[in-house]
Design a protein around this motif. Structure first.
Motif, PDB file in Angstrom:
ATOM      1  N   GLY A  10     -20.143 -47.107  43.432  1.00 28.75           N
ATOM      2  CA  GLY A  10     -19.495 -45.800  43.338  1.00 28.75           C
ATOM      3  C   GLY A  10     -19.591 -45.236  41.944  1.00 28.75           C
ATOM      4  O   GLY A  10     -20.215 -45.817  41.047  1.00 28.75           O
ATOM      5  N   TRP A  11     -18.979 -44.079  41.767  1.00 27.47           N
ATOM      6  CA  TRP A  11     -18.949 -43.391  40.482  1.00 27.47           C
ATOM      7  C   TRP A  11     -17.637 -43.681  39.769  1.00 27.47           C
ATOM      8  O   TRP A  11     -16.579 -43.699  40.399  1.00 27.47           O
ATOM      9  CB  TRP A  11     -19.124 -41.891  40.690  1.00 27.47           C
ATOM     10  CG  TRP A  11     -20.510 -41.517  41.121  1.00 27.47           C
ATOM     11  CD1 TRP A  11     -21.001 -41.488  42.389  1.00 27.47           C
ATOM     12  CD2 TRP A  11     -21.591 -41.136  40.265  1.00 27.47           C
ATOM     13  NE1 TRP A  11     -22.322 -41.112  42.398  1.00 27.47           N
ATOM     14  CE2 TRP A  11     -22.715 -40.889  41.094  1.00 27.47           C
ATOM     15  CE3 TRP A  11     -21.732 -40.968  38.890  1.00 27.47           C
ATOM     16  CZ2 TRP A  11     -23.946 -40.489  40.585  1.00 27.47           C
ATOM     17  CZ3 TRP A  11     -22.956 -40.570  38.383  1.00 27.47           C
ATOM     18  CH2 TRP A  11     -24.047 -40.339  39.223  1.00 27.47           C
ATOM     19  N   PHE A  12     -17.738 -43.893  38.474  1.00 29.69           N
ATOM     20  CA  PHE A  12     -16.576 -44.249  37.663  1.00 29.69           C
ATOM     21  C   PHE A  12     -16.509 -43.341  36.435  1.00 29.69           C
ATOM     22  O   PHE A  12     -17.521 -43.096  35.766  1.00 29.69           O
ATOM     23  CB  PHE A  12     -16.646 -45.709  37.200  1.00 29.69           C
ATOM     24  CG  PHE A  12     -16.628 -46.713  38.321  1.00 29.69           C
ATOM     25  CD1 PHE A  12     -15.443 -47.308  38.707  1.00 29.69           C
ATOM     26  CD2 PHE A  12     -17.794 -47.044  38.996  1.00 29.69           C
ATOM     27  CE1 PHE A  12     -15.424 -48.229  39.749  1.00 29.69           C
ATOM     28  CE2 PHE A  12     -17.783 -47.958  40.026  1.00 29.69           C
ATOM     29  CZ  PHE A  12     -16.595 -48.557  40.405  1.00 29.69           C
ATOM     30  N   ARG A 103     -31.340 -46.344  30.718  1.00 29.28           N
ATOM     31  CA  ARG A 103     -30.465 -45.202  30.974  1.00 29.28           C
ATOM     32  C   ARG A 103     -29.644 -45.419  32.236  1.00 29.28           C
ATOM     33  O   ARG A 103     -30.075 -46.084  33.166  1.00 29.28           O
ATOM     34  CB  ARG A 103     -31.295 -43.932  31.118  1.00 29.28           C
ATOM     35  CG  ARG A 103     -32.034 -43.528  29.847  1.00 29.28           C
ATOM     36  CD  ARG A 103     -32.970 -42.365  30.125  1.00 29.28           C
ATOM     37  NE  ARG A 103     -34.051 -42.787  31.027  1.00 29.28           N
ATOM     38  CZ  ARG A 103     -34.654 -41.975  31.891  1.00 29.28           C
ATOM     39  NH1 ARG A 103     -34.265 -40.715  32.004  1.00 29.28           N
ATOM     40  NH2 ARG A 103     -35.623 -42.427  32.662  1.00 29.28           N
ATOM     41  N   TRP A 104     -28.463 -44.834  32.257  1.00 28.21           N
ATOM     42  CA  TRP A 104     -27.572 -44.869  33.402  1.00 28.21           C
ATOM     43  C   TRP A 104     -27.420 -43.452  33.941  1.00 28.21           C
ATOM     44  O   TRP A 104     -27.562 -42.472  33.206  1.00 28.21           O
ATOM     45  CB  TRP A 104     -26.208 -45.426  32.997  1.00 28.21           C
ATOM     46  CG  TRP A 104     -26.191 -46.922  32.838  1.00 28.21           C
ATOM     47  CD1 TRP A 104     -26.947 -47.669  31.977  1.00 28.21           C
ATOM     48  CD2 TRP A 104     -25.379 -47.851  33.540  1.00 28.21           C
ATOM     49  NE1 TRP A 104     -26.658 -48.994  32.099  1.00 28.21           N
ATOM     50  CE2 TRP A 104     -25.684 -49.140  33.051  1.00 28.21           C
ATOM     51  CE3 TRP A 104     -24.409 -47.730  34.520  1.00 28.21           C
ATOM     52  CZ2 TRP A 104     -25.064 -50.294  33.532  1.00 28.21           C
ATOM     53  CZ3 TRP A 104     -23.779 -48.879  34.998  1.00 28.21           C
ATOM     54  CH2 TRP A 104     -24.117 -50.144  34.503  1.00 28.21           C
ATOM     55  N   PRO A 105     -27.135 -43.311  35.245  1.00 30.93           N
ATOM     56  CA  PRO A 105     -26.938 -41.969  35.811  1.00 30.93           C
ATOM     57  C   PRO A 105     -25.724 -41.279  35.197  1.00 30.93           C
ATOM     58  O   PRO A 105     -24.769 -41.938  34.759  1.00 30.93           O
ATOM     59  CB  PRO A 105     -26.732 -42.236  37.303  1.00 30.93           C
ATOM     60  CG  PRO A 105     -26.287 -43.657  37.385  1.00 30.93           C
ATOM     61  CD  PRO A 105     -26.973 -44.364  36.258  1.00 30.93           C
ATOM     62  N   VAL A 106     -25.756 -39.954  35.153  1.00 33.98           N
ATOM     63  CA  VAL A 106     -24.690 -39.179  34.514  1.00 33.98           C
ATOM     64  C   VAL A 106     -24.235 -38.057  35.439  1.00 33.98           C
ATOM     65  O   VAL A 106     -25.052 -37.345  36.016  1.00 33.98           O
ATOM     66  CB  VAL A 106     -25.161 -38.564  33.174  1.00 33.98           C
ATOM     67  CG1 VAL A 106     -24.025 -37.780  32.520  1.00 33.98           C
ATOM     68  CG2 VAL A 106     -25.697 -39.632  32.235  1.00 33.98           C
ATOM     69  N   GLU A 107     -22.936 -37.909  35.569  1.00 29.25           N
ATOM     70  CA  GLU A 107     -22.319 -36.742  36.189  1.00 29.25           C
ATOM     71  C   GLU A 107     -21.190 -36.294  35.269  1.00 29.25           C
ATOM     72  O   GLU A 107     -20.455 -37.126  34.729  1.00 29.25           O
ATOM     73  CB  GLU A 107     -21.734 -37.067  37.567  1.00 29.25           C
ATOM     74  CG  GLU A 107     -22.757 -37.214  38.667  1.00 29.25           C
ATOM     75  CD  GLU A 107     -23.187 -35.873  39.251  1.00 29.25           C
ATOM     76  OE1 GLU A 107     -22.636 -34.821  38.825  1.00 29.25           O
ATOM     77  OE2 GLU A 107     -24.061 -35.879  40.135  1.00 29.25           O
ATOM     78  N   VAL A 108     -21.082 -34.983  35.076  1.00 27.02           N
ATOM     79  CA  VAL A 108     -19.963 -34.427  34.314  1.00 27.02           C
ATOM     80  C   VAL A 108     -19.129 -33.629  35.301  1.00 27.02           C
ATOM     81  O   VAL A 108     -19.533 -32.544  35.730  1.00 27.02           O
ATOM     82  CB  VAL A 108     -20.447 -33.555  33.142  1.00 27.02           C
ATOM     83  CG1 VAL A 108     -19.251 -32.986  32.380  1.00 27.02           C
ATOM     84  CG2 VAL A 108     -21.336 -34.362  32.207  1.00 27.02           C
ATOM     85  N   TRP A 114     -19.035 -39.369  34.049  1.00 24.18           N
ATOM     86  CA  TRP A 114     -19.052 -40.410  35.075  1.00 24.18           C
ATOM     87  C   TRP A 114     -20.434 -41.077  35.102  1.00 24.18           C
ATOM     88  O   TRP A 114     -21.439 -40.455  34.786  1.00 24.18           O
ATOM     89  CB  TRP A 114     -18.795 -39.819  36.463  1.00 24.18           C
ATOM     90  CG  TRP A 114     -17.523 -39.043  36.615  1.00 24.18           C
ATOM     91  CD1 TRP A 114     -17.217 -37.842  36.038  1.00 24.18           C
ATOM     92  CD2 TRP A 114     -16.387 -39.398  37.409  1.00 24.18           C
ATOM     93  NE1 TRP A 114     -15.963 -37.429  36.422  1.00 24.18           N
ATOM     94  CE2 TRP A 114     -15.437 -38.354  37.263  1.00 24.18           C
ATOM     95  CE3 TRP A 114     -16.105 -40.487  38.242  1.00 24.18           C
ATOM     96  CZ2 TRP A 114     -14.205 -38.384  37.917  1.00 24.18           C
ATOM     97  CZ3 TRP A 114     -14.870 -40.508  38.894  1.00 24.18           C
ATOM     98  CH2 TRP A 114     -13.934 -39.473  38.734  1.00 24.18           C
ATOM     99  N   THR A 115     -20.436 -42.342  35.508  1.00 30.92           N
ATOM    100  CA  THR A 115     -21.689 -43.028  35.809  1.00 30.92           C
ATOM    101  C   THR A 115     -21.477 -43.856  37.062  1.00 30.92           C
ATOM    102  O   THR A 115     -20.345 -44.013  37.536  1.00 30.92           O
ATOM    103  CB  THR A 115     -22.167 -43.892  34.647  1.00 30.92           C
ATOM    104  OG1 THR A 115     -23.546 -44.260  34.850  1.00 30.92           O
ATOM    105  CG2 THR A 115     -21.347 -45.174  34.516  1.00 30.92           C
ATOM    106  N   ALA A 116     -22.582 -44.357  37.607  1.00 33.38           N
ATOM    107  CA  ALA A 116     -22.512 -45.009  38.916  1.00 33.38           C
ATOM    108  C   ALA A 116     -22.975 -46.453  38.849  1.00 33.38           C
ATOM    109  O   ALA A 116     -23.873 -46.809  38.089  1.00 33.38           O
ATOM    110  CB  ALA A 116     -23.366 -44.245  39.926  1.00 33.38           C
TER     111      ALA A 116
END
Length: 397
Positions: A10-12, A103-108, A114-116
């Motif tokens: 999941g996303w954290f 690199r890790w995935p990124v969501e703002v 957030w990363t997953a």
């Protein structure tokens, strides 16, 4: 990336976007993975493994160059976006090597980065928005709380939030108010007051590593007209969170998988949560051990060629712990197994990040960092690779 099979995918949330100010480099962890979060001058936010691919030194110890991070060890620079090496100071005219930072995935979303976590055979999980923090919500009635670290696993912390209480009217840390908690997502909990559902707080749960969790919080429905009122709300929740943290850390819990489950959510007893708030206190001062006198025949250091591996005892002066390091075990791993944190980077005896004071005993040096003079003094060691030459060591940990 570490093995994530023991934690739910999941996303954290990792940090508040506001923590990524000009040239800021943010160091955090997720499920045992050390991460570095930073924002480039064009606004792009990066989440990377906190390790230089050259020698393994933490990038969070380096320098923000606007559109790149520069490792503090050999000065290699890695560009925003693809994380590729773009410059090596030792060879300024040569093409940079074809290496990149992981690199890790990124969501703002909702003002957080957030990363997953995803299992190797799965793609990225879908992002589950926290509707209570949607952009349509009046942000003037949202107050960010200080992130709190708790020495307990994430499932324990998330269940304990069922007993969280607050009062935005009186801001009285001693009073108990009627509240209800519910899941707002896989790793998010919303607590609202029973008599005013508009007043609440959203907690985002970040499992940093085994037995340790960070809580990010946002107070909702509070019309704070000035800075002093906002500060009062933040202080009120800080008192409540301190009580929650102290209650959890007093408990002796069995090992857990750090997997958020849908089991019933027992609450922390109200008597514990209503105790007088306990704040972080500075470590008490302590006398420094006097220097050991040098006497004839006294061996003050040793090298890997002089002594074979053997089991030894390590005494931790500050933690007041005594540990046994088996003959086939690593000192650093033994410390970690007993929840003793030591800063590390390369873990190969090269960078010097884990340099630790030796108060008593003779170290068996196996590093490539200390000078001959430092080895001869015998008052420090790199715990990632070095051991004890004798039966015991006393470390300043």
């Amino acid at each position: 990336m570490a093995d994530n099979s023991s934690i739910e995918s999941g996303w954290f949330a990792l940090c508040d976007v506001d923590q990524l100010g000009e040239r800021a480099i943010y160091h955090t962890e997720l499920s045992g993975n050390e991460l570095v979060v930073w924002r480039a001058q064009d606004g792009a936010i990066n989440v990377w493994e906190n390790r230089c691919p050259h020698r393994g030194v933490r990038l969070s110890m380096g320098h923000h160059r606007g559109d790149a991070l520069q490792c503090q060890y050999h000065g290699w620079q890695f560009g925003s976006g693809d994380g590729a090496c773009r410059f090596v100071p030792a060879h300024p005219d040569a093409a940079p090597p074809a290496v990149s930072v992981k690199r890790w995935p990124v969501e703002v979303r909702h003002g957080f980065v957030w990363t997953a976590l995803a299992k190797p055979d799965e793609g990225l999980p879908p992002f589950t928005p926290v509707h209570e923090l949607d952009n349509e919500v009046d942000v003037s009635q949202q107050i960010r709380l200080r992130t709190v670290a708790i020495d307990a696993c994430s499932e324990t912390v998330q269940r304990a939030l069922a007993g969280y209480e607050f009062d935005h009217v009186t801001l009285d840390p001693w009073s108990n108010t009627g509240c209800v908690a519910f899941d707002a997502g896989p790793h998010a909990v919303v607590v609202t007051q029973l008599d005013d559902a508009q007043q609440g707080v959203v907690f985002l749960v970040q499992p940093t590593r085994e037995g340790r969790t960070c809580l990010h919080g946002v107070a909702l429905g509070v019309s704070a007209r000035n800075g002093s009122e906002r500060l009062a709300v933040q202080r009120h929740h800080q008192q409540r969170l301190n009580a929650l943290r102290d209650a959890l850390e007093k408990q002796v819990e069995p090992p857990c998988s750090d997997t958020v489950t849908s089991q019933p959510t027992p609450s922390i007893p109200a008597a514990l949560l209503s105790e007088k708030p306990v704040f972080f206190q500075p470590a008490a001062s302590r006398p420094v051990s006097p220097a050991r006198p040098l006497t004839a025949g006294f061996v003050i250091s040793a090298t890997a060629d002089e002594v074979e591996d053997h089991a030894f005892t390590v005494h931790l002066a500050r933690s007041e712990k005594t540990l046994t390091v088996p003959a086939n075990a690593n000192l650093l791993q033994t410390l970690r197994d007993h929840h003793v944190d030591v800063p590390t980077s390369c873990e190969q005896g090269v960078c010097g990040t884990c340099r630790t004071r030796v108060l008593e005993g003779t170290p068996l040096h196996r590093d490539d960092f200390l000078t001959p003079q430092e080895r001869a003094a015998g008052d420090c060691m790199l715990v990632c690779v070095s051991r004890a030459a004798g039966a015991a060591l006393t470390l300043d940990l």
